[in-house]
Design a protein around this motif. Structure first.
Motif, PDB file in Angstrom:
ATOM      1  N   ASP A  61       0.828  -1.203   0.000  1.00 19.61           N
ATOM      2  CA  ASP A  61       0.000   0.000   0.000  1.00 19.61           C
ATOM      3  C   ASP A  61       0.864   1.256   0.000  1.00 19.61           C
ATOM      4  OD1 ASP A  61      -2.725   1.413   0.687  1.00 19.61           O
ATOM      5  OD2 ASP A  61      -1.277   2.141   2.153  1.00 19.61           O
ATOM      6  N   GLY A  64       2.830   1.444  -3.293  1.00 15.45           N
ATOM      7  CA  GLY A  64       2.025   1.313  -4.502  1.00 15.45           C
ATOM      8  C   GLY A  64       2.496   0.188  -5.396  1.00 15.45           C
ATOM      9  N   SER A 221      -5.544   5.700  -9.687  1.00 13.57           N
ATOM     10  CA  SER A 221      -4.903   6.683  -8.820  1.00 13.57           C
ATOM     11  C   SER A 221      -5.671   6.962  -7.540  1.00 13.57           C
ATOM     12  CB  SER A 221      -4.696   8.000  -9.579  1.00 13.57           C
ATOM     13  OG  SER A 221      -5.946   8.554  -9.979  1.00 13.57           O
ATOM     14  N   ARG A 226      -5.423   0.718  -3.325  1.00 14.40           N
ATOM     15  CA  ARG A 226      -4.445   1.220  -4.293  1.00 14.40           C
ATOM     16  C   ARG A 226      -3.894   0.142  -5.209  1.00 14.40           C
ATOM     17  NH1 ARG A 226       0.359   4.067  -2.027  1.00 14.40           N
ATOM     18  NH2 ARG A 226       0.463   4.867  -4.158  1.00 14.40           N
TER      19      ARG A 226
END
Length: 422
Positions: A61, A64, A221, A226
């Protein structure tokens, strides 16, 4: 766990979300997935998988990072084929077990759990609408370990049902053109099922991820969920064999549990987020938090207001989980006998579960910080991911309309609408 620097991350193995890093089609599995043998096996597999997913959830997370290894582990677990009927070689487990299993997996990492949502829902849709030959083909793909992505929703229409993507038929081919967004899992899939409108109805067109004209963009995004690989798909003159286009039934004319199946998976993910947040709250209060000075207690865990708040969260979580199981049983009944009343009961009970899982997910992830204190907001703990995941995932469809449809059924006997968001 400390953050990795760009120099330490191999972007070939760990491509980032919303970046220009190339993400080629994933290799197909060398061996078939595990075949679930029953409810106990499914729950045990999900429990072990959740523990593995939790190990890197904060790092993925924060940085990303797309969950390449984790997704392979998940799709090989057998859970993705949990609903495939036994007569086609699947485990044919109940929708109640499905909800419990998805909630467990989501407690480990809800972003990874969500990637399977569309695969499972698509397999269920094929079971409801396809011919026997089409079912055998699609179920065979799933049981061999191939992952289905999602090319369903579109961006910019007047509402979620305003599809611009079209399919036409030329000889032995289905030809598709259009553009999709919110395409959870398509980036890391082997097959991308595309919802497209033809002259005679709506079709689900199964295109291989590497099909010419099919391009998947890694441009998700959102601040939550995510790492779901939810980007966009462009479809330019994509051609597949005609038999890969499955015509879908009109749920207005043919009642089915299509909507409740999709919805119960969404609700289960929210329940898993809540469960993880509550457990992290308990552990943080026990090991990190300080008691408030007015409590007169030596530890934060002895604060009477904190104790009561944990009790409230646990009670509401258990109520949501009970409604998930009740909804699953109602879906089982509607699946076997898709009468209007049975489908309505499945829809209403699933809506009730969706309301409670949404509420407890948002409240638990917010209360975490109230009870754990300022220290819990530090980046090193990554606890903010729970709130961000809950806030984003619960936006899938508005629960304010669940209250309306539930009330309209009980008060006025009005059957709720039948579509994938209900």
């Amino acid at each position: 766990m400390g953050s990795l620097t760009d120099a330490q991350i191999d972007h070939t193995q760990h491509p980032r979300v919303n970046s220009s890093d190339p993400v080629p089609p994933r290799p197909r599995p060398a061996t078939p997935p595990h075949l679930l043998t029953g409810d106990e096996d499914a729950i045990a597999v999900a429990t072990g998988l959740a523990a593995e997913l939790a190990k890197g959830a904060v790092l993925r997370d924060r940085e990303g990072l797309l969950p390449l290894t984790e997704l392979d582990l998940y799709s090989q677990s057998g859970i993705w084929s949990i609903l495939i009927p036994k007569r086609f070689g699947g485990p044919g487990l109940s929708h109640a077990t499905l909800a419990k299993v998805i909630a467990i997996v989501a407690s480990g990492d809800p972003a990874v759990a969500q990637i399977a949502q569309n695969h499972i829902a698509i397999a269920a849709l094929v079971d409801l609408d396809a011919t026997e030959e089409e079912k055998a083909r699609v179920f065979g793909w799933s049981l061999s370990g191939l992952r289905f992505g999602n090319a369903f929703s579109e961006f910019g229409g007047k509402d979620v049902t305003d599809f611009k993507t079209r399919v036409r038929f030329e000889g032995g081919e289905a030809v598709v053109d259009g553009e999709k967004f919110y395409t959870t899992g398509a980036l890391l899939s082997h097959i991308v099922p595309i919802v497209a409108v033809g002259d005679d109805g709506v079709y689900l067109v199964f295109a291989d991820r590497e099909t010419p004209g099919l391009s998947v963009t890694n441009n998700w995004s959102s601040f939550g969920q995510r790492t779901t690989a939810s980007g966009s798909v462009r479809i330019d003159n994509v051609r597949v064999p005609r038999e890969r286009a499955v015509k879908l039934k009109d749920t207005a004319e043919h009642p089915s549990v299509q909507g409740p199946v999709s919805q119960i998976i969404q609700a289960a993910i929210d329940g898993g987020i809540a469960r993880a947040a509550i457990e992290d709250t308990i552990q943080f209060v026990k090991t990190q938090s300080r008691p408030w000075i007015d409590s007169g207690k030596p530890t934060a865990g002895e604060d009477p207001y904190t104790i009561a708040a944990i009790g409230d969260l646990k009670l509401r979580l258990h109520a949501a989980e009970a409604l998930l199981e009740s909804a699953g049983r109602a879906i089982d009944k509607g699946y076997l006998d898709p009468s209007l009343d049975n489908v309505t009961q499945a829809t209403i009970r699933t809506a009730e579960a969706k309301v409670l899982t949404t509420q407890i997910a948002i409240d638990a992830t917010n209360t975490l910080f109230e009870l754990a204190g300022t220290r819990a907001t530090l980046a090193q703990f990554g606890l903010d991911r729970h709130w961000r995941n809950a806030r984003v995932h619960t936006l899938h469809d508005p629960v304010r309309w669940k209250f309306f449809h539930v009330g309209n059924w009980y008060l006025n006997g009005v059957h709720p609408p039948r579509h994938p968001w209900n």
